[in-house]
Design a protein around this motif. Structure first.
Motif, mmCIF file in Angstrom:
data_model
loop_
_atom_site.group_PDB
_atom_site.id
_atom_site.type_symbol
_atom_site.label_atom_id
_atom_site.label_comp_id
_atom_site.label_asym_id
_atom_site.label_seq_id
_atom_site.Cartn_x
_atom_site.Cartn_y
_atom_site.Cartn_z
ATOM 1 N N ALA A 1 66.002 30.144 -20.195
ATOM 2 C CA ALA A 1 66.393 28.778 -19.857
ATOM 3 C C ALA A 1 67.372 28.234 -20.901
ATOM 4 C CB ALA A 1 65.164 27.888 -19.783
ATOM 5 N N GLY A 2 68.399 27.562 -20.412
ATOM 6 C CA GLY A 2 69.442 27.052 -21.280
ATOM 7 C C GLY A 2 70.621 27.994 -21.440
ATOM 8 N N GLY A 3 70.459 29.212 -20.978
ATOM 9 C CA GLY A 3 71.520 30.211 -21.102
ATOM 10 C C GLY A 3 72.542 30.123 -19.984
ATOM 11 N N SER A 4 73.446 31.096 -19.979
ATOM 12 C CA SER A 4 74.549 31.116 -19.016
ATOM 13 C C SER A 4 74.656 32.478 -18.345
ATOM 14 C CB SER A 4 75.874 30.811 -19.717
ATOM 15 O OG SER A 4 75.865 29.517 -20.289
ATOM 16 N N LEU A 5 75.130 32.457 -17.125
ATOM 17 C CA LEU A 5 75.449 33.674 -16.378
ATOM 18 C C LEU A 5 76.684 33.412 -15.525
ATOM 19 C CD1 LEU A 5 71.956 34.886 -15.053
ATOM 20 C CD2 LEU A 5 73.376 36.039 -16.760
ATOM 21 N N ARG A 6 77.330 34.501 -15.130
ATOM 22 C CA ARG A 6 78.497 34.387 -14.260
ATOM 23 C C ARG A 6 78.349 35.322 -13.079
ATOM 24 N NH1 ARG A 6 84.417 35.226 -16.695
ATOM 25 N NH2 ARG A 6 83.776 33.331 -17.777
ATOM 26 N N LEU A 7 78.683 34.797 -11.911
ATOM 27 C CA LEU A 7 78.731 35.590 -10.688
ATOM 28 C C LEU A 7 80.162 35.658 -10.198
ATOM 29 C CD1 LEU A 7 75.683 34.067 -8.774
ATOM 30 C CD2 LEU A 7 75.757 36.283 -9.906
ATOM 31 N N SER A 8 80.539 36.835 -9.702
ATOM 32 C CA SER A 8 81.865 36.999 -9.118
ATOM 33 C C SER A 8 81.743 37.586 -7.726
ATOM 34 C CB SER A 8 82.721 37.917 -9.986
ATOM 35 O OG SER A 8 82.999 37.323 -11.225
ATOM 36 N N CYS A 9 82.700 37.254 -6.885
ATOM 37 C CA CYS A 9 82.719 37.753 -5.515
ATOM 38 C C CYS A 9 84.156 38.114 -5.159
ATOM 39 C CB CYS A 9 82.184 36.691 -4.571
ATOM 40 S SG CYS A 9 82.283 37.114 -2.818
ATOM 41 N N ALA A 10 84.348 39.346 -4.733
ATOM 42 C CA ALA A 10 85.676 39.805 -4.326
ATOM 43 C C ALA A 10 85.702 39.945 -2.815
ATOM 44 C CB ALA A 10 85.990 41.143 -4.985
#
Length: 121
Positions: free
Chosen positions: A14-23
């Protein structure tokens, strides 16, 4: 037939970051993200419109998530900051050729395979 391939996600505190990508294999005017937690309905997260660079967010993620598009590459990215345990879900990329950034899943005609995001407390 438009193919959407997602990448990213994972486990974070909790409090962290993530990234999602979609091509996407083809450009669609609207590209968005939805999520679905176990036992719950699929819900809208964010969308971006290619034609005027507009964006739309669910109230629950506004100020924490950012959607962006790279139109040259037909990709859309969801940067997720200040993650909370309630953000835990499978996240789906979706595409729609219309003008409206709809919040209902039925409005989108193509979907990615889903990416798991788990936020631990």
């Amino acid at each position: 037939q438009v193919q959407l391939v997602e990448s990213g996600g994972g486990l974070v505190q909790a409090g962290g970051s993530l990234r999602l990508s979609c091509a996407a294999s083809q450009r669609r005017n609207i590209m968005g993200w939805f999520r679905q937690a176990p036992g719950k309905e699929r819900e809208f997260v964010a969308a971006a419109r290619w034609s005027d660079s507009s964006t739309r967010y669910a109230d629950s993620v506004k100020g924490r998530f950012t959607i962006s598009r790279d139109n040259a590459k037909n990709t859309v990215t969801l940067q997720m900051n200040s993650l909370k345990p309630e953000d835990t879900a499978v996240y789906y990329c979706a595409a729609d050729p219309s003008w409206v950034m709809a919040v209902t899943p039925a409005a989108y005609d193509y979907w990615g395979q889903g990416a798991q995001v788990t936020v631990s407390s």
